[in-house]
Write an enzyme that holds these catalytic residues in place. Sequence first.
Site, mmCIF file in Angstrom:
data_model
loop_
_atom_site.group_PDB
_atom_site.id
_atom_site.type_symbol
_atom_site.label_atom_id
_atom_site.label_comp_id
_atom_site.label_asym_id
_atom_site.label_seq_id
_atom_site.Cartn_x
_atom_site.Cartn_y
_atom_site.Cartn_z
ATOM 1 C CB SER A 1 -3.194 9.518 -5.468
ATOM 2 O OG SER A 1 -2.470 9.606 -6.471
ATOM 3 C CG HIS B 1 8.820 -13.545 11.095
ATOM 4 N ND1 HIS B 1 10.120 -13.159 11.572
ATOM 5 C CD2 HIS B 1 8.365 -14.520 11.823
ATOM 6 C CE1 HIS B 1 10.542 -14.149 12.400
ATOM 7 N NE2 HIS B 1 9.501 -14.828 12.701
#
Length: 476
Positions: free
Chosen positions: A283, A153
């Site tokens: 970026s 999970h």
Amino acid sequence: MKDYQTYDNPLIQRYASRKMAHLWSPQVKFSTWRRLWVALAQAERELGLNITAEQVEALRAQIETIDFAAAENYERRFRHDVMAHVHTFADAAPSAGAIIHLGATSCYVTDNTDLILSREALGMVRDQLVGAIDALARFADRWKDLPCLGYTHFQPAQLVTVGKRATLWCYELILDLGEIERRLADLRFLGVKGTTGTQASFLALFDGDHDKVKALDDKVAAAFGFDQTYPVAGQTYSRKIDSQTVSALAAVAESGHRFGMDLRLLAHEQEVEEPFEAEQIGSSAMAYKRNPMRAERMCSLARFVMGLPAGMAHTAGTQWLERTLDDSAIRRLIIPQAFLGVDAILNLYNNVVPGMVVHPPRIAAHIAEQLPFMATENLLMAAVQAGGDRQALHERIRVHSHDAAARLKGGAADNDLIARLEKDAAFPPLDFAGVMDPSKFTGRSARQVEEFLEAEIEPIRRRYPGRTETRTEIHV
């Protein structure tokens, strides 16, 4: 010159390899049509039809020299691509014009070409899979002993090793390889089946001689390296073949997506990263960024390919007796693009894995933060063995665990649970450091990697010698 006024398919211009893009080019497609016409004429001549060796050779000499402008002009006139190329071929070899396409229907060239190109493309995908499997196996072997946090999970669970996790990615590619091999092994040739699959036109050419019609089918198939043709067909081969092929490619995309997603998660944890080039910009605004561009691209391309099987399933289910033409446009789009997309995904796979960067200090830091909680059961058992009271010790562990967790959530830089337990008088003297050795919490991870390499990887390496270590470059 590149046409900047017309849409370019990014699969061709940015993502797929030049080899795969060339395979689905007009040159390869239409020269394959011509090779099919030559093979048909040659086989018909050998079986007694009135076709000369000179006519066959005249056609053979023009296989690659296609006048595309002339073919486009013919198609504008006839609204029929196959007849346009028949006339273009006849113009290039006028002495043989009368015998081109003798007895055949359009699907003789279109469908057989699709099968020929699919076989070649499946072989390319197979080889790329073998390369990616081998690269992941090498990575798994190198890092089989390095403990790291395992997650369920995406929450910390028991420890695994970096190499053991890589075997999960690798095994999915092995499953894909098996399916691609199956598709290759099952792929057959359409052959010469005629307008409704009855071979009636060829039976007429050979004056009712069934054996010669069967021999014609076998000869043309053999000319292209197929030892079998589909036993029955309408005008086309069953479109379930395309559906099965595209589904197998989509399965490869599923595996690529899973790997790309996992790599992105690990990059967030700063444990494992894809290669990052010296001048690469992460970026346009944030100069410090090291975005996982390759893994993100893999996931994006995979979503595209994973969406294609539905179109092929609908096509296979709506063939209308012996055939309908509503399969044409969608197959022209989906079949090449499924291969181009998977080619791009596997190019990325083979580019990323050999250059993956592992950061053991970051992995160790995450273990140090979480392992004290995971080790409490082992510590409890060791303390009871040393004479402690199980229930009393369990309560002390519960209290200290919650306090240590609250401290971490409050901003503490380290997990002080073990220090707390060492100072607690309820615990008998223990080798806390020995119990806390991360390698004791990875179970059979390292041995599983070794067994996996021997049982699953070595047979593939023996089956495909010389097809491993396929480090690839990627486009923009």
